[in-house]
Design a protein around this motif. Structure first.
Motif, short mmCIF file in Angstrom:
data_model
loop_
_atom_site.label_atom_id
_atom_site.label_comp_id
_atom_site.label_asym_id
_atom_site.label_seq_id
_atom_site.Cartn_x
_atom_site.Cartn_y
_atom_site.Cartn_z
N PRO A 98 18.88 15.06 -12.46
CA PRO A 98 18.81 15.55 -14.08
C PRO A 98 19.28 17.32 -13.81
CG PRO A 98 17.06 16.70 -11.90
CD PRO A 98 17.96 15.76 -11.90
N HIS A 99 20.06 17.06 -13.31
CA HIS A 99 21.46 18.65 -13.04
C HIS A 99 22.41 18.36 -14.02
CE1 HIS A 99 19.33 19.84 -9.29
NE2 HIS A 99 19.78 18.86 -9.35
N HIS A 100 22.56 19.53 -15.04
CA HIS A 100 23.81 19.12 -16.09
C HIS A 100 23.99 20.55 -15.96
CE1 HIS A 100 19.90 19.28 -18.10
NE2 HIS A 100 20.67 19.87 -19.08
N LYS A 101 25.57 20.02 -17.24
CA LYS A 101 25.63 21.44 -18.19
C LYS A 101 26.23 21.34 -19.53
CE LYS A 101 30.01 24.66 -17.22
NZ LYS A 101 31.03 25.06 -16.26
N HIS A 102 25.93 22.52 -20.00
CA HIS A 102 26.03 21.82 -21.30
C HIS A 102 27.43 23.06 -21.65
CE1 HIS A 102 22.13 20.98 -22.75
NE2 HIS A 102 21.73 21.68 -21.76
N LEU A 103 28.15 22.56 -22.26
CA LEU A 103 29.36 23.69 -23.19
C LEU A 103 29.15 23.84 -24.47
CD1 LEU A 103 31.64 21.81 -21.26
CD2 LEU A 103 31.16 23.63 -20.24
N VAL A 104 29.18 23.96 -25.23
CA VAL A 104 29.77 24.38 -26.71
C VAL A 104 30.01 22.89 -27.38
CG1 VAL A 104 30.94 25.71 -28.85
CG2 VAL A 104 31.22 26.76 -26.84
N ASP A 105 30.16 21.90 -27.09
CA ASP A 105 30.66 20.74 -27.65
C ASP A 105 30.30 19.30 -26.94
OD1 ASP A 105 32.69 21.02 -25.71
OD2 ASP A 105 34.18 19.94 -26.93
N ARG A 106 29.41 19.11 -25.64
CA ARG A 106 29.56 18.22 -24.60
C ARG A 106 27.79 18.71 -23.55
NH1 ARG A 106 33.81 20.06 -23.63
NH2 ARG A 106 35.00 19.33 -21.47
N VAL A 107 27.58 18.01 -23.24
CA VAL A 107 27.02 18.02 -22.01
C VAL A 107 27.71 17.12 -20.96
CG1 VAL A 107 24.83 17.51 -20.75
CG2 VAL A 107 24.67 18.47 -24.15
N ILE A 108 27.82 17.59 -19.61
CA ILE A 108 28.78 16.73 -18.68
C ILE A 108 27.68 16.41 -17.46
CG2 ILE A 108 30.65 17.87 -19.21
CD1 ILE A 108 31.29 19.95 -17.48
N ALA A 109 27.76 15.64 -17.01
CA ALA A 109 27.57 16.04 -15.42
C ALA A 109 27.86 16.53 -13.88
CB ALA A 109 27.34 14.87 -14.70
N CYS A 110 27.05 17.21 -13.06
CA CYS A 110 26.96 18.47 -12.39
C CYS A 110 26.39 18.64 -11.30
CB CYS A 110 28.05 19.58 -12.92
SG CYS A 110 26.19 20.79 -13.59
N GLY A 111 26.44 18.74 -10.29
CA GLY A 111 25.65 19.44 -9.51
C GLY A 111 24.65 20.76 -10.11
N GLN A 112 23.48 21.54 -8.51
CA GLN A 112 23.33 22.65 -9.33
C GLN A 112 24.50 23.50 -8.54
OE1 GLN A 112 19.29 23.43 -7.60
NE2 GLN A 112 19.57 25.31 -8.19
N PRO A 113 24.73 24.47 -8.98
CA PRO A 113 25.52 25.96 -8.84
C PRO A 113 24.70 26.66 -8.55
CG PRO A 113 25.03 25.73 -10.80
CD PRO A 113 24.26 24.77 -11.27
N ASN A 114 25.20 27.69 -7.25
CA ASN A 114 24.57 28.64 -6.83
C ASN A 114 24.90 29.94 -8.37
OD1 ASN A 114 26.71 30.05 -5.97
ND2 ASN A 114 26.13 28.37 -4.19
N ILE A 115 23.97 30.43 -7.50
CA ILE A 115 24.39 32.12 -8.46
C ILE A 115 25.47 32.73 -8.59
CG2 ILE A 115 23.61 34.48 -9.09
CD1 ILE A 115 20.46 33.45 -8.56
#
Length: 132
Positions: A98-115
């Motif tokens: 379920p991990h992902h990153k929202h950008l202004v114009d799309r959503v991309i796959a990514c792992g969970q980042p740390n702070i």
């Protein structure tokens, strides 16, 4: 695992924030609910305009502190989204679900980042936009 483990985690966050003198901490709420559960909520300002809002629901799994729910939301001075990492399960077709990153114009796959990674991501964005 003890409450000290969460205290150590929060101490690491404190030390991380001290390394960034241009980051203003608007809100810092670290709550240890039990030896197995804690919550973290942070609001960080960069150059008094960009906002990074951090929320983590933390648990102990196999003697490791794990964020079972997280949101790292970064926005500009006009409250426009720059990026947001989260694990809300609403993009099941992504390889990192379920991990992902929202950008202004799309959503991309990514792992969970740390702070630390999220702060670096924010600083890199600010630097690329020549804001100082």
């Amino acid at each position: 695992m003890s409450r000290n483990s969460f205290r150590d985690y929060f101490d690491q966050i404190d030390q991380l924030l001290e390394a960034y003198p241009d980051v203003y901490v608007e809100n810092y709420n670290a709550t240890i609910l039990s030896s197995e559960r804690a919550n973290l909520k942070l609001r960080l300002r960069f150059y008094f305009q960009y906002l990074l809002s951090i929320s983590e629901a933390l648990v102990v799994v196999d003697d490791q502190i794990t964020a079972i729910d997280y949101r790292y939301h970064f926005q500009d001075g006009q409250n426009n989204l720059v990026f947001r990492y989260d694990n809300t399960p609403h993009f099941p077709n992504l390889s990192s679900f379920p991990h992902h990153k929202h950008l202004v114009d799309r959503v991309i796959a990514c792992g969970q980042p740390n702070i630390a990674m999220v702060i670096q991501d924010a600083i890199a964005f600010i630097g690329s936009n020549d804001i100082n």
